[in-house]
Enzyme design. Structure first.
Site, PDB file in Angstrom:
ATOM      1  N   SER A 112       0.828  -1.210   0.000  1.00 18.21           N
ATOM      2  CA  SER A 112       0.000   0.000   0.000  1.00 18.21           C
ATOM      3  C   SER A 112       0.860   1.258   0.000  1.00 18.21           C
ATOM      4  O   SER A 112       0.558   2.219  -0.712  1.00 18.21           O
ATOM      5  CB  SER A 112      -0.883   0.047   1.246  1.00 18.21           C
ATOM      6  OG  SER A 112      -1.759  -1.027   1.269  1.00 18.21           O
ATOM      7  N   HIS A 133       0.036  -1.411  -7.476  1.00 21.51           N
ATOM      8  CA  HIS A 133      -0.823  -1.113  -6.325  1.00 21.51           C
ATOM      9  C   HIS A 133      -2.290  -1.128  -6.737  1.00 21.51           C
ATOM     10  O   HIS A 133      -2.772  -0.230  -7.419  1.00 21.51           O
ATOM     11  CB  HIS A 133      -0.446   0.254  -5.718  1.00 21.51           C
ATOM     12  CG  HIS A 133      -1.322   0.627  -4.577  1.00 21.51           C
ATOM     13  ND1 HIS A 133      -1.935   1.849  -4.460  1.00 21.51           N
ATOM     14  CD2 HIS A 133      -1.720  -0.081  -3.489  1.00 21.51           C
ATOM     15  CE1 HIS A 133      -2.663   1.880  -3.361  1.00 21.51           C
ATOM     16  NE2 HIS A 133      -2.553   0.715  -2.755  1.00 21.51           N
ATOM     17  N   GLU A 145      -1.974   1.181  -9.822  1.00 15.05           N
ATOM     18  CA  GLU A 145      -0.817   2.060 -10.025  1.00 15.05           C
ATOM     19  C   GLU A 145       0.404   1.184 -10.308  1.00 15.05           C
ATOM     20  O   GLU A 145       0.694   0.271  -9.535  1.00 15.05           O
ATOM     21  CB  GLU A 145      -0.592   2.918  -8.779  1.00 15.05           C
ATOM     22  CG  GLU A 145      -1.687   3.954  -8.582  1.00 15.05           C
ATOM     23  CD  GLU A 145      -1.637   4.611  -7.214  1.00 15.05           C
ATOM     24  OE1 GLU A 145      -1.095   5.716  -7.118  1.00 15.05           O
ATOM     25  OE2 GLU A 145      -2.130   3.999  -6.243  1.00 15.05           O
ATOM     26  N   ASN A 184      -2.800   7.267  -2.819  1.00 18.25           N
ATOM     27  CA  ASN A 184      -2.819   7.437  -1.359  1.00 18.25           C
ATOM     28  C   ASN A 184      -2.282   8.792  -0.914  1.00 18.25           C
ATOM     29  O   ASN A 184      -2.660   9.287   0.150  1.00 18.25           O
ATOM     30  CB  ASN A 184      -2.069   6.287  -0.672  1.00 18.25           C
ATOM     31  CG  ASN A 184      -3.021   5.133  -0.370  1.00 18.25           C
ATOM     32  OD1 ASN A 184      -4.199   5.366  -0.070  1.00 18.25           O
ATOM     33  ND2 ASN A 184      -2.537   3.910  -0.460  1.00 18.25           N
TER      34      ASN A 184
HETATM   35  N1  LIG Z   1      -6.592  -4.286   2.126  1.00 17.03           N
HETATM   36  C1  LIG Z   1      -6.495  -3.263   1.276  1.00 17.03           C
HETATM   37  O1  LIG Z   1      -7.427  -2.445   1.118  1.00 17.03           O
HETATM   38  C2  LIG Z   1      -5.242  -3.096   0.459  1.00 17.03           C
HETATM   39  C3  LIG Z   1      -5.273  -2.253  -0.672  1.00 17.03           C
HETATM   40  C4  LIG Z   1      -4.107  -2.140  -1.452  1.00 17.03           C
HETATM   41  C5  LIG Z   1      -2.962  -2.815  -1.079  1.00 17.03           C
HETATM   42  N2  LIG Z   1      -2.961  -3.616   0.054  1.00 17.03           N
HETATM   43  C6  LIG Z   1      -1.724  -4.319   0.390  1.00 17.03           C
HETATM   44  O2  LIG Z   1      -1.816  -5.668  -0.079  1.00 17.03           O
HETATM   45  C7  LIG Z   1      -1.070  -6.528   0.781  1.00 17.03           C
HETATM   46  C8  LIG Z   1      -1.995  -7.619   1.297  1.00 17.03           C
HETATM   47  O3  LIG Z   1      -3.050  -7.028   2.024  1.00 17.03           O
HETATM   48  P1  LIG Z   1      -4.395  -7.822   2.370  1.00 17.03           P
HETATM   49  O4  LIG Z   1      -5.365  -6.794   2.813  1.00 17.03           O
HETATM   50  O5  LIG Z   1      -4.729  -8.750   1.253  1.00 17.03           O
HETATM   51  O6  LIG Z   1      -3.895  -8.688   3.626  1.00 17.03           O
HETATM   52  P2  LIG Z   1      -4.499 -10.047   4.188  1.00 17.03           P
HETATM   53  O7  LIG Z   1      -4.077 -10.120   5.607  1.00 17.03           O
HETATM   54  O8  LIG Z   1      -5.947 -10.182   3.847  1.00 17.03           O
HETATM   55  O9  LIG Z   1      -3.734 -11.172   3.348  1.00 17.03           O
HETATM   56  C9  LIG Z   1      -2.362 -11.418   3.462  1.00 17.03           C
HETATM   57  C10 LIG Z   1      -2.151 -12.903   3.146  1.00 17.03           C
HETATM   58  O10 LIG Z   1      -0.751 -13.149   3.033  1.00 17.03           O
HETATM   59  C11 LIG Z   1      -0.500 -14.412   3.612  1.00 17.03           C
HETATM   60  N3  LIG Z   1       0.917 -14.513   3.917  1.00 17.03           N
HETATM   61  C12 LIG Z   1       1.603 -13.968   4.951  1.00 17.03           C
HETATM   62  N4  LIG Z   1       2.916 -14.271   4.847  1.00 17.03           N
HETATM   63  C13 LIG Z   1       3.058 -15.019   3.707  1.00 17.03           C
HETATM   64  C14 LIG Z   1       4.160 -15.619   3.049  1.00 17.03           C
HETATM   65  N5  LIG Z   1       5.402 -15.523   3.533  1.00 17.03           N
HETATM   66  N6  LIG Z   1       3.938 -16.311   1.891  1.00 17.03           N
HETATM   67  C15 LIG Z   1       2.681 -16.421   1.389  1.00 17.03           C
HETATM   68  N7  LIG Z   1       1.590 -15.870   1.983  1.00 17.03           N
HETATM   69  C16 LIG Z   1       1.784 -15.178   3.119  1.00 17.03           C
HETATM   70  C17 LIG Z   1      -1.419 -14.452   4.830  1.00 17.03           C
HETATM   71  O11 LIG Z   1      -1.605 -15.764   5.330  1.00 17.03           O
HETATM   72  C18 LIG Z   1      -2.697 -13.834   4.260  1.00 17.03           C
HETATM   73  O12 LIG Z   1      -3.547 -14.811   3.690  1.00 17.03           O
HETATM   74  C19 LIG Z   1      -0.475  -5.634   1.852  1.00 17.03           C
HETATM   75  O13 LIG Z   1       0.809  -5.236   1.498  1.00 17.03           O
HETATM   76  C20 LIG Z   1      -1.429  -4.445   1.864  1.00 17.03           C
HETATM   77  O14 LIG Z   1      -0.867  -3.281   2.399  1.00 17.03           O
HETATM   78  C21 LIG Z   1      -4.069  -3.773   0.790  1.00 17.03           C
END
Ligand SMILES: NC(=O)c1ccc[n+]([C@@H]2O[C@H](COP(=O)([O-])OP(=O)(O)OC[C@H]3O[C@@H](n4cnc5c(N)ncnc54)[C@H](O)[C@@H]3O)[C@@H](O)[C@H]2O)c1
Length: 304
Positions: A112, A133, A145, A184
């Site tokens: 993010s 992103h 992005e 952002n």
């Molecule tokens: N949630 C949002 O609105 C959003 C928007 C844009 C970007 N992001 C970014 O996307 C990324 C994921 O966010 P999310 O909301 O999907 O999180 P989430 O917690 O829903 O999912 C993360 C997943 O990664 C898995 N994981 C952790 N370590 C791992 C590894 N070593 N190998 C494989 N899998 C692993 C976890 O078990 C989990 O299923 C983050 O960097 C976040 O900042 C999130």
């Protein structure tokens, strides 16, 4: 764009949605996660989403869950990481990914806000690494992005932009790896002022949201701020800025008001109160309203 092999690392909120978009676009997708139960439900989760959206649910069959990281990324043309927002974890993961991928595979992070440069600097081949992103939910918000670092090759950027555009996303090229990228930075400039208005007693939180939703929020999806500035005139924009900008919050860090909420455990939905109080019914109603709005505006992704 011909059919590509996509690998998604992390099958959470973002990862499963990203996998869904690529599968629906006809690509073969492998997905991995360190938590078996997340991986076990990735296909059914995607099939449910596709059915809810009226999309082709058979696309879920193009998503192959795979517990082993090496097997997940080995044949991939494009690897996108969507694990927890933790720099050390992401760096370690990309070092491992680099050991398994083809020399021509492109590597992307869906962080993010963490600078892509910090995540990718330890790689041997930094020219094939960049940021992509996405916004939540990935299958409803059009923007991705595409962030280059000073090492990213033009071919890597061009191929990635093409991949996402062909999958129906609106790809925006971010030419410098600045914190918050474009979306952002803009969003949180607005949030800073929104919090400041409440902090200074000018109105309550409900009023801030009501003012935005009933005014320029109505236009934002079809009228960007710079289109708007041209529409009213840059001379008028200059005059407004001379009066308003000196009065707008320009503090370089998070406000005391926000820090106070967190210190008091007022964490928003998860604790039932943040800027406002949220019953479970209120939370469900707001989430449903946002989803319905985004679903209703699908197809309106091309903002050109
Ligand atoms: N949630 C949002 O609105 C959003 C928007 C844009 C970007 N992001 C970014 O996307 C990324 C994921 O966010 P999310 O909301 O999907 O999180 P989430 O917690 O829903 O999912 C993360 C997943 O990664 C898995 N994981 C952790 N370590 C791992 C590894 N070593 N190998 C494989 N899998 C692993 C976890 O078990 C989990 O299923 C983050 O960097 C976040 O900042 C999130």
């Amino acid at each position: 764009m011909s059919k590509a092999k996509i690998a998604v690392v992390g099958s959470g909120l973002m990862g499963h949605g990203i996998a869904q978009v690529f599968a629906l676009a006809g690509h073969d997708v492998t997905v991995t996660d360190t938590v078996m139960k997340n991986l076990d439900r990735v296909q059914s989760r995607i099939a449910t989403n596709l059915r809810d959206l009226g999309d082709d649910a058979t696309a879920a069959a193009r998503v192959r869950p795979c517990f082993d990281l090496g097997e997940t990324v080995r044949d991939a043309d494009f690897v996108v990481e969507a694990v927890f927002e933790n720099l050390a974890l992401k760096k370690k993961l990309f070092a491992a990914i680099e050991r398994h991928v083809r020399p021509d595979a492109i590597l992307a992070s869906n962080t993010s806000v963490i600078p892509i440069t910090s995540i990718m600097k330890g790689l041997k081949h930094r020219e094939r690494a960049l940021g992509t992103h996405w916004w939540n939910p990935p299958f409803l918000v059009p923007l991705v992005e595409v962030i280059e670092t000073k090492w990213t090759s033009p071919r890597t950027v061009a191929w990635t932009v093409d991949l996402h555009r062909a999958a129906g996303k609106e790809a925006a090229h971010v030419k410098k790896d600045v914190p918050g990228f474009i979306g952002n930075r803009l969003q949180h400039a607005l949030w800073r002022e929104a919090i400041s208005l409440v902090e200074h007693g000018i109105c309550d939180a409900e009023t801030v949201d009501a003012v935005i939703k009933a005014s320029f929020g109505r236009r934002l999806a079809v009228l960007g701020p710079l289109e708007n500035a041209d529409l009213v005139g840059t001379d008028l924009t200059l005059a407004i800025h001379k009066t308003v900008l000196p009065a707008i919050d320009s503090r370089p860090g998070p406000s005391r008001y926000l820090r106070g909420l967190v210190a008091k455990g007022k964490l928003g939905f998860k604790s039932g109160e943040g800027f406002r109080k949220w019953s479970p019914q209120d939370q469900a109603a707001l989430s449903a309203k946002v989803f319905a709005h985004l679903k209703g505006s699908r197809g309106g992704g091309n903002s050109k």
